[in-house]
Design a protein around this motif. Structure first.
Motif, PDB file in Angstrom:
ATOM      1  N   LEU A 153       2.822   5.879  -3.156  1.00 27.32           N
ATOM      2  CA  LEU A 153       3.872   6.673  -3.811  1.00 27.32           C
ATOM      3  C   LEU A 153       3.610   6.786  -5.313  1.00 27.32           C
ATOM      4  CD1 LEU A 153       7.061   5.384  -1.958  1.00 27.32           C
ATOM      5  CD2 LEU A 153       5.861   7.548  -1.631  1.00 27.32           C
ATOM      6  N   ILE A 154       3.179   5.703  -5.926  1.00 25.19           N
ATOM      7  CA  ILE A 154       2.826   5.740  -7.350  1.00 25.19           C
ATOM      8  C   ILE A 154       1.635   6.675  -7.557  1.00 25.19           C
ATOM      9  CG2 ILE A 154       1.909   4.365  -9.258  1.00 25.19           C
ATOM     10  CD1 ILE A 154       3.602   2.006  -8.130  1.00 25.19           C
ATOM     11  N   GLY A 155       0.683   6.629  -6.652  1.00 26.04           N
ATOM     12  CA  GLY A 155      -0.482   7.510  -6.737  1.00 26.04           C
ATOM     13  C   GLY A 155      -0.104   8.973  -6.651  1.00 26.04           C
ATOM     14  N   VAL A 156       0.876   9.298  -5.809  1.00 29.15           N
ATOM     15  CA  VAL A 156       1.334  10.682  -5.695  1.00 29.15           C
ATOM     16  C   VAL A 156       1.955  11.139  -7.018  1.00 29.15           C
ATOM     17  CG1 VAL A 156       3.030  12.179  -4.558  1.00 29.15           C
ATOM     18  CG2 VAL A 156       1.613  10.647  -3.201  1.00 29.15           C
ATOM     19  N   VAL A 157       2.732  10.249  -7.643  1.00 25.44           N
ATOM     20  CA  VAL A 157       3.317  10.583  -8.941  1.00 25.44           C
ATOM     21  C   VAL A 157       2.218  10.771  -9.982  1.00 25.44           C
ATOM     22  CG1 VAL A 157       4.787   9.705 -10.808  1.00 25.44           C
ATOM     23  CG2 VAL A 157       5.525   9.470  -8.432  1.00 25.44           C
ATOM     24  N   LEU A 158       1.235   9.879  -9.995  1.00 24.08           N
ATOM     25  CA  LEU A 158       0.126  10.008 -10.942  1.00 24.08           C
ATOM     26  C   LEU A 158      -0.654  11.308 -10.718  1.00 24.08           C
ATOM     27  CD1 LEU A 158      -1.273   6.366 -11.090  1.00 24.08           C
ATOM     28  CD2 LEU A 158      -0.095   7.613 -12.908  1.00 24.08           C
ATOM     29  N   LYS A 159      -0.854  11.652  -9.470  1.00 21.89           N
ATOM     30  CA  LYS A 159      -1.571  12.888  -9.146  1.00 21.89           C
ATOM     31  C   LYS A 159      -0.815  14.099  -9.680  1.00 21.89           C
ATOM     32  CE  LYS A 159      -2.985  15.722  -5.260  1.00 21.89           C
ATOM     33  NZ  LYS A 159      -2.936  15.907  -3.820  1.00 21.89           N
ATOM     34  N   SER A 160       0.503  14.057  -9.592  1.00 20.06           N
ATOM     35  CA  SER A 160       1.325  15.190 -10.029  1.00 20.06           C
ATOM     36  C   SER A 160       1.469  15.272 -11.540  1.00 20.06           C
ATOM     37  CB  SER A 160       2.711  15.090  -9.401  1.00 20.06           C
ATOM     38  OG  SER A 160       2.615  15.070  -8.003  1.00 20.06           O
ATOM     39  N   THR A 161       1.385  14.140 -12.217  1.00 19.88           N
ATOM     40  CA  THR A 161       1.668  14.128 -13.647  1.00 19.88           C
ATOM     41  C   THR A 161       0.437  13.960 -14.531  1.00 19.88           C
ATOM     42  OG1 THR A 161       2.124  11.749 -13.573  1.00 19.88           O
ATOM     43  CG2 THR A 161       4.004  13.242 -13.298  1.00 19.88           C
ATOM     44  N   THR A 162      -0.683  13.543 -13.954  1.00 18.37           N
ATOM     45  CA  THR A 162      -1.902  13.344 -14.744  1.00 18.37           C
ATOM     46  C   THR A 162      -3.082  13.970 -14.010  1.00 18.37           C
ATOM     47  OG1 THR A 162      -2.524  11.244 -13.707  1.00 18.37           O
ATOM     48  CG2 THR A 162      -1.002  11.118 -15.571  1.00 18.37           C
ATOM     49  N   SER A 163      -4.251  13.810 -14.584  1.00 18.08           N
ATOM     50  CA  SER A 163      -5.457  14.310 -13.914  1.00 18.08           C
ATOM     51  C   SER A 163      -6.072  13.252 -12.994  1.00 18.08           C
ATOM     52  CB  SER A 163      -6.490  14.752 -14.962  1.00 18.08           C
ATOM     53  OG  SER A 163      -6.862  13.642 -15.756  1.00 18.08           O
ATOM     54  N   PHE A 164      -5.484  12.073 -12.964  1.00 16.99           N
ATOM     55  CA  PHE A 164      -5.969  10.978 -12.117  1.00 16.99           C
ATOM     56  C   PHE A 164      -5.438  11.161 -10.699  1.00 16.99           C
ATOM     57  CE2 PHE A 164      -5.501   6.442 -10.699  1.00 16.99           C
ATOM     58  CZ  PHE A 164      -6.851   6.199 -10.549  1.00 16.99           C
ATOM     59  N   VAL A 167      -6.410   3.739   2.691  1.00 16.31           N
ATOM     60  CA  VAL A 167      -6.092   2.306   2.825  1.00 16.31           C
ATOM     61  C   VAL A 167      -4.738   2.132   3.501  1.00 16.31           C
ATOM     62  CG1 VAL A 167      -5.553   0.210   1.528  1.00 16.31           C
ATOM     63  CG2 VAL A 167      -7.539   1.587   0.897  1.00 16.31           C
ATOM     64  N   HIS A 168      -3.747   2.889   3.042  1.00 17.28           N
ATOM     65  CA  HIS A 168      -2.419   2.776   3.639  1.00 17.28           C
ATOM     66  C   HIS A 168      -2.447   3.193   5.115  1.00 17.28           C
ATOM     67  CE1 HIS A 168       1.839   2.869   4.315  1.00 17.28           C
ATOM     68  NE2 HIS A 168       1.774   4.136   4.648  1.00 17.28           N
ATOM     69  N   GLY A 169      -3.196   4.228   5.425  1.00 14.70           N
ATOM     70  CA  GLY A 169      -3.295   4.678   6.815  1.00 14.70           C
ATOM     71  C   GLY A 169      -3.868   3.601   7.727  1.00 14.70           C
ATOM     72  N   LEU A 170      -4.920   2.937   7.269  1.00 13.55           N
ATOM     73  CA  LEU A 170      -5.508   1.853   8.073  1.00 13.55           C
ATOM     74  C   LEU A 170      -4.524   0.698   8.259  1.00 13.55           C
ATOM     75  CD1 LEU A 170      -9.187   1.612   6.785  1.00 13.55           C
ATOM     76  CD2 LEU A 170      -8.374   2.454   8.989  1.00 13.55           C
ATOM     77  N   LEU A 171      -3.836   0.333   7.170  1.00 15.19           N
ATOM     78  CA  LEU A 171      -2.868  -0.764   7.276  1.00 15.19           C
ATOM     79  C   LEU A 171      -1.689  -0.386   8.173  1.00 15.19           C
ATOM     80  CD1 LEU A 171      -2.933  -2.085   3.612  1.00 15.19           C
ATOM     81  CD2 LEU A 171      -3.669  -3.314   5.659  1.00 15.19           C
ATOM     82  N   PHE A 172      -1.255   0.866   8.106  1.00 20.49           N
ATOM     83  CA  PHE A 172      -0.154   1.313   8.964  1.00 20.49           C
ATOM     84  C   PHE A 172      -0.567   1.287  10.434  1.00 20.49           C
ATOM     85  CE2 PHE A 172       2.284   4.600  11.171  1.00 20.49           C
ATOM     86  CZ  PHE A 172       3.572   4.105  10.975  1.00 20.49           C
ATOM     87  N   SER A 187       0.832  -1.209   0.000  1.00 23.65           N
ATOM     88  CA  SER A 187       0.000   0.000   0.000  1.00 23.65           C
ATOM     89  C   SER A 187       0.863   1.255   0.000  1.00 23.65           C
ATOM     90  CB  SER A 187      -0.953   0.007   1.194  1.00 23.65           C
ATOM     91  OG  SER A 187      -0.268   0.236   2.406  1.00 23.65           O
ATOM     92  N   PHE A 188       2.023   1.210   0.648  1.00 22.94           N
ATOM     93  CA  PHE A 188       2.939   2.348   0.661  1.00 22.94           C
ATOM     94  C   PHE A 188       3.476   2.608  -0.744  1.00 22.94           C
ATOM     95  CE2 PHE A 188       6.808   4.229   3.151  1.00 22.94           C
ATOM     96  CZ  PHE A 188       6.512   5.480   2.664  1.00 22.94           C
TER      97      PHE A 188
END
Length: 104
Positions: free
Chosen positions: A25-36, A45-50, A20-21
């Motif tokens: 991190l991939i999601g942060v990159v996608l957020k910065s580089t795309t509209s997704f 999800v990561h917060g709950l698992l952590f 999930s971590f």
């Protein structure tokens, strides 16, 4: 000596927490580089698992009477992007060692 249920639960949550971590991190990159923007869901999800990882780490520490060094290593592994996988491996090795029959 058999590992406690808390140590087993910690092992089971280690790899998903690490994955999930990485996905976050991939999601942060996608957020910065795309509209997704998958960060709100992946972050949740990561917060709950952590939180589950830290709770199970504390319970296993109390139940197994682990030394502070082992607990510190397992905690540091939880904040490294691929550390959850190494924690799972370490805990699985400990579990196999505890399950091996004692020979004299």
């Amino acid at each position: 000596m058999q590992n406690s249920a808390a140590a087993h639960r910690l092992r089971l949550v280690s790899a998903p927490e690490g994955l999930s971590f990485i996905l976050l991190l991939i999601g942060v990159v996608l957020k910065s580089t795309t509209s997704f923007n998958p960060v709100p869901v992946l972050g949740w999800v990561h917060g709950l698992l952590f939180i589950a990882y830290v709770a199970f780490l504390y319970l296993a520490w109390q139940k197994e009477r682990w030394d502070t060094k082992k607990v510190a290593v397992l905690f540091v592994l939880s904040v490294l992007p691929t550390g959850g996988f190494f924690a799972e491996r370490m805990l699985a090795r400990d579990e196999r060692g505890a399950a091996a029959p004692a020979t004299a």
